[in-house]
Design an enzyme around this catalytic site. Structure first.
Site, PDB file in Angstrom:
ATOM      1  N   LYS A  22       0.837  -1.208   0.000  1.00 52.78           N
ATOM      2  CA  LYS A  22       0.000   0.000   0.000  1.00 52.78           C
ATOM      3  C   LYS A  22       0.872   1.258   0.000  1.00 52.78           C
ATOM      4  CE  LYS A  22      -2.732   0.967   3.723  1.00 52.78           C
ATOM      5  NZ  LYS A  22      -2.533   2.349   4.178  1.00 52.78           N
ATOM      6  N   SER A  23       1.853   1.322   0.881  1.00 53.59           N
ATOM      7  CA  SER A  23       2.681   2.533   0.967  1.00 53.59           C
ATOM      8  C   SER A  23       3.405   2.800  -0.355  1.00 53.59           C
ATOM      9  CB  SER A  23       3.728   2.370   2.073  1.00 53.59           C
ATOM     10  OG  SER A  23       3.125   2.368   3.331  1.00 53.59           O
ATOM     11  N   ARG A  27       2.941   5.921  -3.260  1.00 54.27           N
ATOM     12  CA  ARG A  27       4.082   6.741  -3.674  1.00 54.27           C
ATOM     13  C   ARG A  27       4.373   6.581  -5.158  1.00 54.27           C
ATOM     14  NH1 ARG A  27       4.191   5.760   1.602  1.00 54.27           N
ATOM     15  NH2 ARG A  27       5.401   7.034   3.058  1.00 54.27           N
ATOM     16  N   GLY A 100      -5.177   8.274   4.987  1.00 55.59           N
ATOM     17  CA  GLY A 100      -4.297   9.268   5.602  1.00 55.59           C
ATOM     18  C   GLY A 100      -3.066   9.495   4.749  1.00 55.59           C
ATOM     19  N   GLN A 175       4.501   9.520   7.285  1.00 56.22           N
ATOM     20  CA  GLN A 175       3.638  10.393   6.481  1.00 56.22           C
ATOM     21  C   GLN A 175       4.054  11.851   6.647  1.00 56.22           C
ATOM     22  OE1 GLN A 175      -0.390   9.379   7.578  1.00 56.22           O
ATOM     23  NE2 GLN A 175      -0.311   7.427   6.493  1.00 56.22           N
ATOM     24  N   ASP A 320       1.511  -0.893  11.792  1.00 62.68           N
ATOM     25  CA  ASP A 320       0.270  -1.379  11.170  1.00 62.68           C
ATOM     26  C   ASP A 320      -0.020  -2.832  11.528  1.00 62.68           C
ATOM     27  OD1 ASP A 320      -0.121   1.090  10.037  1.00 62.68           O
ATOM     28  OD2 ASP A 320       0.730   0.537   8.102  1.00 62.68           O
ATOM     29  N   ARG A 351      -7.045   2.188  17.693  1.00 59.78           N
ATOM     30  CA  ARG A 351      -6.788   0.739  17.597  1.00 59.78           C
ATOM     31  C   ARG A 351      -6.474   0.100  18.945  1.00 59.78           C
ATOM     32  NH1 ARG A 351      -3.608   0.523  11.719  1.00 59.78           N
ATOM     33  NH2 ARG A 351      -5.530   0.562  10.493  1.00 59.78           N
ATOM     34  N   ARG A 393      -7.799  -2.975   9.190  1.00 57.22           N
ATOM     35  CA  ARG A 393      -6.881  -3.890   9.901  1.00 57.22           C
ATOM     36  C   ARG A 393      -7.544  -4.503  11.130  1.00 57.22           C
ATOM     37  NH1 ARG A 393      -2.631  -3.427   6.618  1.00 57.22           N
ATOM     38  NH2 ARG A 393      -2.039  -1.331   5.998  1.00 57.22           N
TER      39      ARG A 393
HETATM   40  C1  S3P Z   1       2.323   5.049   6.180  1.00 54.78           C
HETATM   41  C2  S3P Z   1       2.853   5.409   7.385  1.00 54.78           C
HETATM   42  C3  S3P Z   1       2.260   5.002   8.671  1.00 54.78           C
HETATM   43  C4  S3P Z   1       1.325   3.814   8.505  1.00 54.78           C
HETATM   44  C5  S3P Z   1       0.387   4.006   7.345  1.00 54.78           C
HETATM   45  C6  S3P Z   1       1.149   4.174   6.052  1.00 54.78           C
HETATM   46  C7  S3P Z   1       2.978   5.530   4.940  1.00 54.78           C
HETATM   47  O1  S3P Z   1       1.526   6.082   9.199  1.00 54.78           O
HETATM   48  O2  S3P Z   1       0.603   3.603   9.694  1.00 54.78           O
HETATM   49  O3  S3P Z   1      -0.480   2.872   7.217  1.00 54.78           O
HETATM   50  O4  S3P Z   1       2.684   4.994   3.857  1.00 54.78           O
HETATM   51  O5  S3P Z   1       3.803   6.448   5.056  1.00 54.78           O
HETATM   52  P1  S3P Z   1       2.248   7.231  10.081  1.00 54.78           P
HETATM   53  O6  S3P Z   1       3.200   7.944   9.242  1.00 54.78           O
HETATM   54  O7  S3P Z   1       1.111   8.116  10.544  1.00 54.78           O
HETATM   55  O8  S3P Z   1       2.895   6.518  11.222  1.00 54.78           O
END
Ligand code: S3P
Length: 432
Positions: A22-23, A27, A100, A175, A320, A351, A393
């Site tokens: 996902k991350s 990107r 987010g 993030q 996560d 969570r 999750r």
């Molecule tokens: C993510 C960073 C994490 C993670 C989120 C994805 C990212 O959040 O919990 O699922 O892709 O940079 P935080 O940066 O708020 O810790």
């Protein structure tokens, strides 16, 4: 699938291949959309979260051409022709859904654009703090307005000339780090982020992949402004955070084993493997290779798990995975302590509260703390009706718990799983 019914585990498949990370998918769409030229992304995660990012980049001027749809999963391969750093103002506010990552990283990019954009999201995203990105982007000269003290969505980013900053992260957040580095691409001079505790480094890696000079010296990450990403093809590995559910399903069963193919093995994300090994599981890696990000085959053999302590600098690496690790703790012998994890309270839901309440519903003793919980393992789990609070999750972690419970476990509102794992239900069926 509003309610997902889970029965006790019947069989175990020999192997599984989880969908894309996902991350990295977020990107890849953002950098492809910013780049000069056309990027082909393969292994993309077509979950609701990542598709929000694709739609956002299209609304901001990138051209998206679908290449391949995988049955039951979705659009896993596409070409994105970028804007060479010059996005166009969207016709209407941009929908970030539940994501987010979309809202925070996009804010960094939009900070550097000569127009104003409004970003909105669903009920869960609208409760999450955007002040953590509004503060550093404010120091860079950009005003972000939102709702209330926490600057919640909808937020409006008044883009314009950005100034470089040196910013020490007050929370361990990839993030926030990424939003500042992305804004730094549009600032004259060097923008630096100091991260006292290491967080996932996918932004730094993808910057290098797109030919951007981004350097790390100790805890300081610096990027030079004025660079435009150069289009380059991307192969997204499978998501270790999705693999985590099956790792835990196997870890607690002596004599069980499972092979997970093509799992992303970035060291800033492999904490789940370290923790499960510490609890007693045997894990082997094979066929490890690298294409911008390391990935390989993970084989896990189960055992009688033992409780452990998870805390300190390990937390961002498993952030996560803590809901599913809490389920592993319930299946283990002895007590497990999760501490230093207050960030869990500002995820898709709180969570800590959600995991504690749902474990109790299944018969587990849990003590909740501000920054974590203590779980007493070894209780006989019983099926229950599990609220998921629109959190993917939480839904998946308790579907796995249901595999080890007497009777049926009903996962309410299971459609939220599509946020990150479109074919989770099909994979779960291979254990029923
Ligand atoms: C993510 C960073 C994490 C993670 C989120 C994805 C990212 O959040 O919990 O699922 O892709 O940079 P935080 O940066 O708020 O810790």
């Amino acid at each position: 699938m509003p309610t997902l019914t889970v029965k006790r585990l019947q069989t175990i498949p020999a192997e599984l291949t989880v969908p894309g990370d996902k991350s990295i998918s977020h990107r890849s769409a953002m950098f492809a959309g910013l780049a000069d030229g056309t990027t082909v992304i393969d292994g993309f995660l077509p979950s609701e979260d990542c598709l929000c990012t694709v739609h956002a980049m299209a609304a901001l001027g990138a051209t998206v051409t679908p290449i391949h749809e995988e049955p039951g999963v979705g659009l896993v391969k596409m070409a994105i022709t970028g804007t060479a750093g010059h996005l166009t103002a969207p016709a209407s506010p941009v929908d970030c859904g539940n994501s987010g990552t979309t809202m925070r990283l996009l804010s960094g990019i939009l900070a550097g654009q000569p127009f104003t954009t409004t970003l909105f999201g669903d009920a869960s995203l609208s409760k999450r703090p955007m002040k953590r990105i509004a503060d550093p982007l404010g120091l860079m000269g950009i005003t972000i307005t939102g709702q209330g003290e926490k600057i919640c969505a909808p937020i409006t980013i008044h883009g314009g000339p950005v100034q470089p900053i040196d910013y020490t992260l007050p929370v361990a957040s990839a993030q926030v780090k990424s939003a500042v580095l992305l804004a730094g691409l549009f600032a004259p001079g060097t923008t630096s982020v100091i991260e006292p505790v290491a967080t996932r480094n996918h932004t730094e890696r993808i910057m290098a992949h797109f030919g951007i000079d981004c350097q790390r010296e100790g805890t300081r990450i610096s990027v030079q402004g004025g660079q435009i990403p150069k289009a380059t093809d991307i192969l997204v590995p499978g998501d270790i955070s999705s693999a985590a559910f099956w790792l835990v399903a196997i870890a607690s069963q002596p004599a069980a084993s499972l092979r997970l193919n093509n799992v992303g093995l970035n060291p800033t994300r492999t904490g789940i493997l370290t923790v499960l090994e510490r609890m007693g599981a045997r894990i082997t890696l094979s066929d490890v290779r690298e294409h911008g990000e390391p990935c390989g085959t993970v084989t896990i053999a189960g055992t009688t798990l033992q409780g452990t302590t998870i805390g300190g600098s390990e937390i961002p690496n498993v952030i996560d995975e803590l809901p599913i690790l809490a389920v592993a703790a319930a299946l283990a012998q002895g007590k497990t302590l999760i501490k230093d994890a207050a960030e869990l309270r500002v995820k898709e839901t709180d969570r800590i509260a959600a995991v504690a309440a749902n474990l109790r519903l299944m018969g587990v003793t849990v003590t909740e703390f501000d920054d974590g919980m203590e779980i007493t393992g070894g209780a006989k789990l019983h099926g229950a009706t599990i609220p998921t609070f629109h959190d993917h999750r939480i839904a998946m972690a308790f579907a796995i718990a249901g595999l080890f419970a007497d009777g049926e476990t009903l996962i309410e509102g299971a459609e939220c799983i599509r946020t990150s794992y479109p074919n989770f239900e099909q994979h779960l069926a291979q254990f029923q």
